[in-house]
Scaffold this active site. Sequence first.
Site, PDB file in Angstrom:
ATOM      1  N   ASN A 112      -7.164   3.664 -11.436  1.00 39.40           N
ATOM      2  CA  ASN A 112      -6.139   2.678 -11.081  1.00 39.40           C
ATOM      3  C   ASN A 112      -4.782   3.229 -11.460  1.00 39.40           C
ATOM      4  OD1 ASN A 112      -4.968   0.112 -10.413  1.00 39.40           O
ATOM      5  ND2 ASN A 112      -4.876  -0.368 -12.603  1.00 39.40           N
ATOM      6  N   SER A 169       1.127   4.825 -15.257  1.00 44.29           N
ATOM      7  CA  SER A 169      -0.060   5.502 -15.795  1.00 44.29           C
ATOM      8  C   SER A 169      -1.180   5.441 -14.768  1.00 44.29           C
ATOM      9  CB  SER A 169      -0.567   4.780 -17.056  1.00 44.29           C
ATOM     10  OG  SER A 169       0.457   4.599 -18.000  1.00 44.29           O
ATOM     11  N   LYS A 212     -17.056 -14.542  -5.444  1.00 44.26           N
ATOM     12  CA  LYS A 212     -16.888 -13.153  -5.862  1.00 44.26           C
ATOM     13  C   LYS A 212     -18.142 -12.281  -5.690  1.00 44.26           C
ATOM     14  CE  LYS A 212     -14.461 -10.655  -9.433  1.00 44.26           C
ATOM     15  NZ  LYS A 212     -13.153 -10.768 -10.067  1.00 44.26           N
ATOM     16  N   ASP A 248      -6.911  -2.758 -17.697  1.00 46.28           N
ATOM     17  CA  ASP A 248      -5.947  -1.666 -17.910  1.00 46.28           C
ATOM     18  C   ASP A 248      -6.246  -0.892 -19.196  1.00 46.28           C
ATOM     19  OD1 ASP A 248      -4.635  -2.478 -15.566  1.00 46.28           O
ATOM     20  OD2 ASP A 248      -3.365  -3.883 -16.659  1.00 46.28           O
ATOM     21  N   HIS A 264      -1.096   1.940 -12.779  1.00 42.25           N
ATOM     22  CA  HIS A 264      -0.510   0.771 -13.437  1.00 42.25           C
ATOM     23  C   HIS A 264       0.952   1.069 -13.766  1.00 42.25           C
ATOM     24  CE1 HIS A 264      -0.456  -2.910 -15.734  1.00 42.25           C
ATOM     25  NE2 HIS A 264       0.161  -2.262 -16.713  1.00 42.25           N
ATOM     26  N   GLY A 266       0.778  -1.231   0.000  1.00 38.84           N
ATOM     27  CA  GLY A 266       0.000   0.000   0.000  1.00 38.84           C
ATOM     28  C   GLY A 266       0.810   1.281   0.000  1.00 38.84           C
TER      29      GLY A 266
END
Length: 187
Positions: free
Chosen positions: A106, A135, A64, A144, A108, A15
């Site tokens: 996100n 990115s 899930k 992504d 990446h 993290g």
Amino acid sequence: MSGPAKVAVLISGRGSNMQALAEAAGDAYEIVVVASDKPGAPGLAWAIQHRLPTFALSPKGIGKPVFEAALDGALREAGAEWIALAGYMRLLSDGFVAKWRGRIVNIHPSLLPKYKGLDTHARAIDAGDAAGGCSVHVVTEELDGGEVLGQREVAILPGDTPETLAERVLAAEHQLYPAVLKEFVRR
Ligand code: GAR
């Protein structure tokens, strides 16, 4: 809207990007919950120490759909308006992405659209690229694949290994992510 934007940060590991986001929080955004699919994630301990609300649940054994329903509930209960994935290593279902459409970002570790998925640094080095980087992008159903909001380039040096490159890219991530998030939540 008045007041800082309310952001949930999702982590699976140490993290460090979540920490960078937390340290840069202020007028633009605040972190209302740090959530993880790994109850033992080291980043959760940091969040607790820094008095950030946390939520941890493993999807193992519950499936899930149940996991994501609980996650979604926890984020909404925390008042989250936005989600920042920060080393969250599990794919979100199409249904979850649809519920938060345009409000998940996100980070990446590559210069997208290059090297989606895993092992990005090894792939950049093996390809003989002059630079790698990171990115921040909007999360869509395509891995992504959403709109790129910002990038930082990091030179690949002679003798770089995936580990040495990852370390320098990570430092760039810590600069890039808070800056992009501040802009993004103004949308
Ligand atoms: C970061 O390098 C991030 O870009 C990457 O995992 C690392 C997490 O580090 N994310 C991905 O590969 C997502 N597919 P952190 O837990 O210290 O922020």
